[in-house]
Design a protein around this motif. Structure first.
Motif, PDB file in Angstrom:
ATOM      1  N   UNK A 143      11.198  -0.131 -10.221  1.00  0.00           N
ATOM      2  CA  UNK A 143      11.292   0.913  -9.156  1.00  0.00           C
ATOM      3  C   UNK A 143      10.144   1.941  -9.057  1.00  0.00           C
ATOM      4  N   UNK A 144       9.288   2.317  -8.335  1.00  0.00           N
ATOM      5  CA  UNK A 144       8.351   3.155  -8.342  1.00  0.00           C
ATOM      6  C   UNK A 144       8.845   4.557  -7.992  1.00  0.00           C
ATOM      7  N   UNK A 195       9.817   5.795   1.671  1.00  0.00           N
ATOM      8  CA  UNK A 195       8.702   6.463   0.861  1.00  0.00           C
ATOM      9  C   UNK A 195       7.460   6.001   1.253  1.00  0.00           C
ATOM     10  N   UNK A 196       7.197   4.517   1.713  1.00  0.00           N
ATOM     11  CA  UNK A 196       5.824   4.032   2.023  1.00  0.00           C
ATOM     12  C   UNK A 196       5.330   4.517   3.216  1.00  0.00           C
ATOM     13  N   UNK A 229       3.577  -7.199 -12.505  1.00  0.00           N
ATOM     14  CA  UNK A 229       4.580  -6.048 -12.059  1.00  0.00           C
ATOM     15  C   UNK A 229       4.601  -5.402 -10.767  1.00  0.00           C
ATOM     16  N   UNK A 230       5.647  -5.667 -10.125  1.00  0.00           N
ATOM     17  CA  UNK A 230       5.869  -5.203  -8.602  1.00  0.00           C
ATOM     18  C   UNK A 230       6.510  -3.852  -8.718  1.00  0.00           C
ATOM     19  N   UNK A 231       5.521  -2.919  -8.352  1.00  0.00           N
ATOM     20  CA  UNK A 231       6.136  -1.605  -8.140  1.00  0.00           C
ATOM     21  C   UNK A 231       6.862  -1.397  -6.782  1.00  0.00           C
ATOM     22  N   UNK A 232       8.116  -1.728  -6.910  1.00  0.00           N
ATOM     23  CA  UNK A 232       8.968  -1.670  -5.879  1.00  0.00           C
ATOM     24  C   UNK A 232       9.356  -0.333  -5.236  1.00  0.00           C
ATOM     25  N   UNK A 251       0.898  -1.285  -0.002  1.00  0.00           N
ATOM     26  CA  UNK A 251      -0.072  -0.072   0.098  1.00  0.00           C
ATOM     27  C   UNK A 251       0.912   1.423   0.025  1.00  0.00           C
ATOM     28  N   UNK A 252       0.587   2.350  -0.750  1.00  0.00           N
ATOM     29  CA  UNK A 252       1.213   3.461  -0.806  1.00  0.00           C
ATOM     30  C   UNK A 252       2.346   3.507  -1.744  1.00  0.00           C
ATOM     31  N   UNK A 253       2.461   2.528  -2.760  1.00  0.00           N
ATOM     32  CA  UNK A 253       3.300   2.511  -3.791  1.00  0.00           C
ATOM     33  C   UNK A 253       2.662   3.149  -5.028  1.00  0.00           C
ATOM     34  N   UNK A 254       1.424   3.498  -5.021  1.00  0.00           N
ATOM     35  CA  UNK A 254       1.021   4.179  -6.203  1.00  0.00           C
ATOM     36  C   UNK A 254       0.418   3.481  -7.132  1.00  0.00           C
ATOM     37  N   UNK A 255       0.301   2.110  -6.829  1.00  0.00           N
ATOM     38  CA  UNK A 255      -0.478   1.122  -7.789  1.00  0.00           C
ATOM     39  C   UNK A 255      -1.831   1.684  -8.545  1.00  0.00           C
TER      40      UNK A 255
END
Length: 175
Positions: free
Chosen positions: A148-149, A106-107, A98-101, A10-14
């Motif tokens: 990498x997000x 930041x999270x 796709x993993x938005x790492x 959560x919080x990665x901007x998906x």
């Protein structure tokens, strides 16, 4: 063409990246969190969590993931979708995960004090760092690609598109 399944904390901007990516690609966009809220007849994820409890929430999330039947769609999963093996197997049948790492720093800046208010599926009082550490191996396990997000959803959407093309998953070949 295959779906694009965005996974990550959560919080990665998906959701925001997913909308920008869908727009760039001419795909439909689906936010699984919205489908969970709708299926539960609730107004927010926090309401679903409070009403059904953690196990009930995770069961519903898994059912929503397993029943999603779409094409040419960017799917923003909930951060806990990777806890449902059945849902992830179903989503990956016709999708590229796709993993938005995103770095933990930041999270943690993007999360409220009370994680329940954000609708984060985890046992009460579990520190965000612990949730992050527990889920990272699952994101890695299910990810076909890792991106990498970055700050700025359009930059991240463009980066996802570039990574897909680099590994031969251009729009024309994503079947």
């Amino acid at each position: 063409m295959k779906n694009i399944v965005l996974i990550g904390m959560p919080g990665t901007g998906k959701s925001v990246v997913g909308q920008a990516l869908a727009e760039r690609l001419g795909y439909t966009f689906v936010d699984v969190d919205d489908l969970i809220v709708e299926a539960a007849g609730a107004e927010t994820l926090a309401e679903v969590l409070r009403g059904r409890g953690l196990n009930g929430f995770l069961r519903l999330e898994g059912q929503v993931g397993e029943s999603l039947d779409v094409e040419n769609t960017v799917i923003a999963t909930g951060g806990s979708m990777v806890l449902s093996e059945g849902a992830m197997a179903h989503l990956k049948k016709n999708g590229v995960a796709i993993w938005l790492e995103t770095p933990f720093s930041q999270i943690s800046q993007r999360m409220p004090e009370d994680l329940m208010d954000r609708g984060i599926a985890a046992p009460a009082d579990t520190p965000l760092r612990q949730i992050y550490e527990e889920r990272r191996p699952l994101y890695a396990q299910y990810a076909d690609l890792i991106v990498a997000s970055r700050d700025g959803e359009d930059d991240t959407a463009r980066q996802v598109e570039e990574v897909m093309r680099t590994v031969g998953l251009s729009l024309d070949t994503a079947v």
